[in-house]
Design a protein around this motif. Structure first.
Motif, PDB file in Angstrom:
ATOM      1  N   GLY A   1       1.122  -1.442   0.007  1.00 35.34           N
ATOM      2  CA  GLY A   1       0.058   0.030   0.052  1.00 35.34           C
ATOM      3  C   GLY A   1       0.745   1.201  -0.142  1.00 35.34           C
ATOM      4  O   GLY A   1       0.185   2.420  -0.049  1.00 35.34           O
TER       5      GLY A   1
ATOM      6  N   GLN B   1      -0.286  -3.035  -5.391  1.00 34.91           N
ATOM      7  CA  GLN B   1      -0.965  -2.959  -4.039  1.00 34.91           C
ATOM      8  C   GLN B   1      -1.113  -1.432  -3.544  1.00 34.91           C
ATOM      9  O   GLN B   1      -1.161  -1.292  -2.644  1.00 34.91           O
ATOM     10  CB  GLN B   1       0.095  -3.927  -3.240  1.00 34.91           C
ATOM     11  N   SER B   2      -0.719  -0.533  -4.730  1.00 30.69           N
ATOM     12  CA  SER B   2      -0.612   0.801  -4.148  1.00 30.69           C
ATOM     13  C   SER B   2      -1.564   1.913  -4.912  1.00 30.69           C
ATOM     14  O   SER B   2      -1.260   2.936  -4.847  1.00 30.69           O
ATOM     15  CB  SER B   2       0.853   1.206  -3.964  1.00 30.69           C
TER      16      SER B   2
ATOM     17  N   THR C   1      -1.117  -1.802 -12.239  1.00 33.06           N
ATOM     18  CA  THR C   1      -1.873  -1.987 -11.156  1.00 33.06           C
ATOM     19  C   THR C   1      -2.683  -3.164 -11.551  1.00 33.06           C
ATOM     20  O   THR C   1      -2.792  -3.754 -12.658  1.00 33.06           O
ATOM     21  CB  THR C   1      -2.673  -0.954 -10.743  1.00 33.06           C
TER      22      THR C   1
ATOM     23  N   LYS D   1      -7.726  -6.652  -3.885  1.00 33.38           N
ATOM     24  CA  LYS D   1      -6.937  -5.448  -4.065  1.00 33.38           C
ATOM     25  C   LYS D   1      -8.075  -4.344  -3.303  1.00 33.38           C
ATOM     26  O   LYS D   1      -9.062  -4.449  -3.495  1.00 33.38           O
ATOM     27  CB  LYS D   1      -6.417  -5.047  -5.408  1.00 33.38           C
ATOM     28  N   PRO D   2      -7.446  -3.133  -2.778  1.00 30.07           N
ATOM     29  CA  PRO D   2      -8.245  -2.049  -2.327  1.00 30.07           C
ATOM     30  C   PRO D   2      -9.291  -1.708  -3.171  1.00 30.07           C
ATOM     31  O   PRO D   2     -10.357  -1.180  -2.872  1.00 30.07           O
ATOM     32  CB  PRO D   2      -7.611  -0.983  -1.899  1.00 30.07           C
TER      33      PRO D   2
ATOM     34  N   ARG E   1      -9.433   2.714   5.360  1.00 30.62           N
ATOM     35  CA  ARG E   1      -8.343   2.072   5.576  1.00 30.62           C
ATOM     36  C   ARG E   1      -7.187   2.776   6.639  1.00 30.62           C
ATOM     37  O   ARG E   1      -6.722   2.191   7.340  1.00 30.62           O
ATOM     38  CB  ARG E   1      -7.984   1.420   4.467  1.00 30.62           C
TER      39      ARG E   1
ATOM     40  N   SER F   1      -0.111   5.929   2.637  1.00 27.81           N
ATOM     41  CA  SER F   1      -0.172   4.537   2.230  1.00 27.81           C
ATOM     42  C   SER F   1      -1.781   4.178   2.166  1.00 27.81           C
ATOM     43  O   SER F   1      -2.517   4.752   2.805  1.00 27.81           O
ATOM     44  CB  SER F   1       0.323   3.528   3.318  1.00 27.81           C
TER      45      SER F   1
ATOM     46  N   TYR G   1      -2.569   1.122   2.434  1.00 25.21           N
ATOM     47  CA  TYR G   1      -2.851  -0.120   3.472  1.00 25.21           C
ATOM     48  C   TYR G   1      -3.458  -1.216   2.816  1.00 25.21           C
ATOM     49  O   TYR G   1      -4.686  -1.709   3.396  1.00 25.21           O
ATOM     50  CB  TYR G   1      -3.532   0.271   4.716  1.00 25.21           C
ATOM     51  N   ALA G   2      -2.851  -1.636   1.687  1.00 24.92           N
ATOM     52  CA  ALA G   2      -3.546  -2.748   0.972  1.00 24.92           C
ATOM     53  C   ALA G   2      -3.273  -4.067   1.977  1.00 24.92           C
ATOM     54  O   ALA G   2      -4.292  -5.120   1.866  1.00 24.92           O
ATOM     55  CB  ALA G   2      -2.698  -3.196  -0.229  1.00 24.92           C
ATOM     56  N   GLN G   3      -2.267  -4.041   2.542  1.00 26.18           N
ATOM     57  CA  GLN G   3      -2.358  -5.091   3.866  1.00 26.18           C
ATOM     58  C   GLN G   3      -1.718  -4.441   5.089  1.00 26.18           C
ATOM     59  O   GLN G   3      -1.053  -3.221   5.209  1.00 26.18           O
ATOM     60  CB  GLN G   3      -1.093  -6.131   3.553  1.00 26.18           C
TER      61      GLN G   3
ATOM     62  N   ASN H   1      -9.598  -4.138   6.006  1.00 22.82           N
ATOM     63  CA  ASN H   1     -10.866  -3.736   5.203  1.00 22.82           C
ATOM     64  C   ASN H   1     -11.325  -2.541   5.777  1.00 22.82           C
ATOM     65  O   ASN H   1     -11.189  -2.301   7.012  1.00 22.82           O
ATOM     66  CB  ASN H   1     -11.597  -5.048   4.801  1.00 22.82           C
TER      67      ASN H   1
END
Length: 362
Positions: free
Chosen positions: A135, A160-161, A180, A186-187, A253, A280, A282-284, A346
């Protein structure tokens, strides 16, 4: 307490009526491959990112392949990238007969360590692929400066970003080319596979548009060896709805990340570090601990979902044996792979759920 890791169902329910109308419209128009929905989405994606061209495609992996084909990557060329990531970037380099050249990562941000890139450059080096992991974006100014000095192309893997920022500029508009993914988890995810390539160069954009339809410049006239990598209209119509609300999803997020930090700050674990110049998405949400096995056991006992991104660095994967890397070559990536753990992330997590997760870690 039942906690969902990515909560894809709630993501659908939130905009269910709009999405179903968009799907129905696409079906009624029989616009299943490419078409007006895809064209409209591409315009909206380029506006969101702030670049001139967004070229959608069938997946994040095909986006990387299209970018590499666009720069005419050849067998024997070398591309510098990270060993701590999902395999797609390194895989597509190898798929074209080029050589993935790994350099180690920053132990706190997990991004490629820009200070290690230049020593890995030689006459065969053609490009650098930094993966904007979990992210956030790496040190793109430094990477671009190195690339310019050595006449290399930078391709950001922004799977992821998408939506993240670096010095007030969006991910996917920081380098010559960027890619992407719209994989469902993914977000910003669609309801199948999807991806996009971004650039500001008209000739590159034209070539990529051709490459995704088998190298055609017009019907049955093939200028390049390409692939079938088109985004379908249904996915485009879904993404157009979700993109409308994406800024608010990112904000949620970011708020959840703050809550994690609030409840984890006194735990004996290493929290994610976000660079000063970065925002970020924050994808994870990844923590580190030398006691990961105990954390896993605690989470399993409490039925709390988690994931490990990633348990084995790429240089130790069987498919890359031919590169002749060995254990110990990238000690930071190897150490982090043994300590990292992704907690549920999430936009729909509640504070009491986050508190429950954090309470039961250790």
């Amino acid at each position: 307490m039942k906690i969902d890791f990515a909560n894809l169902l709630q993501s659908h329910i939130e905009h269910k009526d709009e999405i179903q109308k968009a799907i129905s419209k696409t079906i009624e128009n029989s616009s299943f491959i490419m078409g007006k929905e895809v064209e409209a989405l591409e315009n909206e994606l380029s506006t969101f990112v702030g670049c001139k061209y967004a070229i959608t495609c069938s997946s994040g992996t095909s986006a990387i392949l299209l970018a590499l084909l666009a720069i005419d990557l050849q067998a024997g060329d070398e591309v510098i990238t990270t060993p701590f990531s999902f395999i797609a970037a390194a895989e597509m380099i190898a798929f074209l007969g080029a050589k993935p050249v790994f350099v180690d990562i920053n132990p706190y941000t997990f991004q490629i360590d820009e200070k290690l890139i230049e020593p890995a450059i030689n006459q065969k080096t053609k490009a650098i692929i930094p993966v904007s992991l979990f992210g956030q974006v790496g040190e793109m100014d430094s990477i671009n400066t190195i690339a310019k000095k050595h006449n290399l192309i930078v391709i950001e893997d922004g799977a992821q970003s998408f939506g993240a920022e670096y010095k007030n500029k969006k991910s996917c508009n920081l380098t010559t080319l960027a890619t992407t993914s719209f994989f469902p988890a993914k977000p910003l995810g669609c309801y199948g596979d999807g991806g996009a390539v971004f650039c500001n160069n008209a000739s590159l954009a034209k070539k990529i548009k051709s490459l995704r339809i088998h190298g055609q410049t017009k019907r049955y006239n093939h200028q390049y060896i390409g692939i079938g990598a088109r985004l379908d209209g249904l996915q485009a119509s879904i993404l157009r709805i979700k993109l409308k609300y994406y800024v608010s999803q990112i904000a949620k997020r970011q708020q959840i990340a703050k809550l994690y930090k609030k409840y984890l700050v006194e735990k004996n674990i290493i929290l994610p570090k976000i660079s000063t110049d970065v925002k970020s998405i924050y994808a994870q949400y990844c923590i580190r601990s030398s006691k990961r096995k105990q954390i896993e056991k605690n989470l399993q006992n409490c039925h709390i979902p988690y994931a490990i991104h990633y348990p084995k660095p790429l240089h130790l994967q069987k498919c890359f044996d031919y590169l002749e890397y060995k254990k110990g070559d990238f000690p930071i990536a190897e150490k982090i792979s043994k300590e990292i753990l992704s907690l549920p992330m999430n936009p729909y997590l509640k504070e009491n759920e986050i508190k429950y997760i954090c309470t039961h870690l250790l």
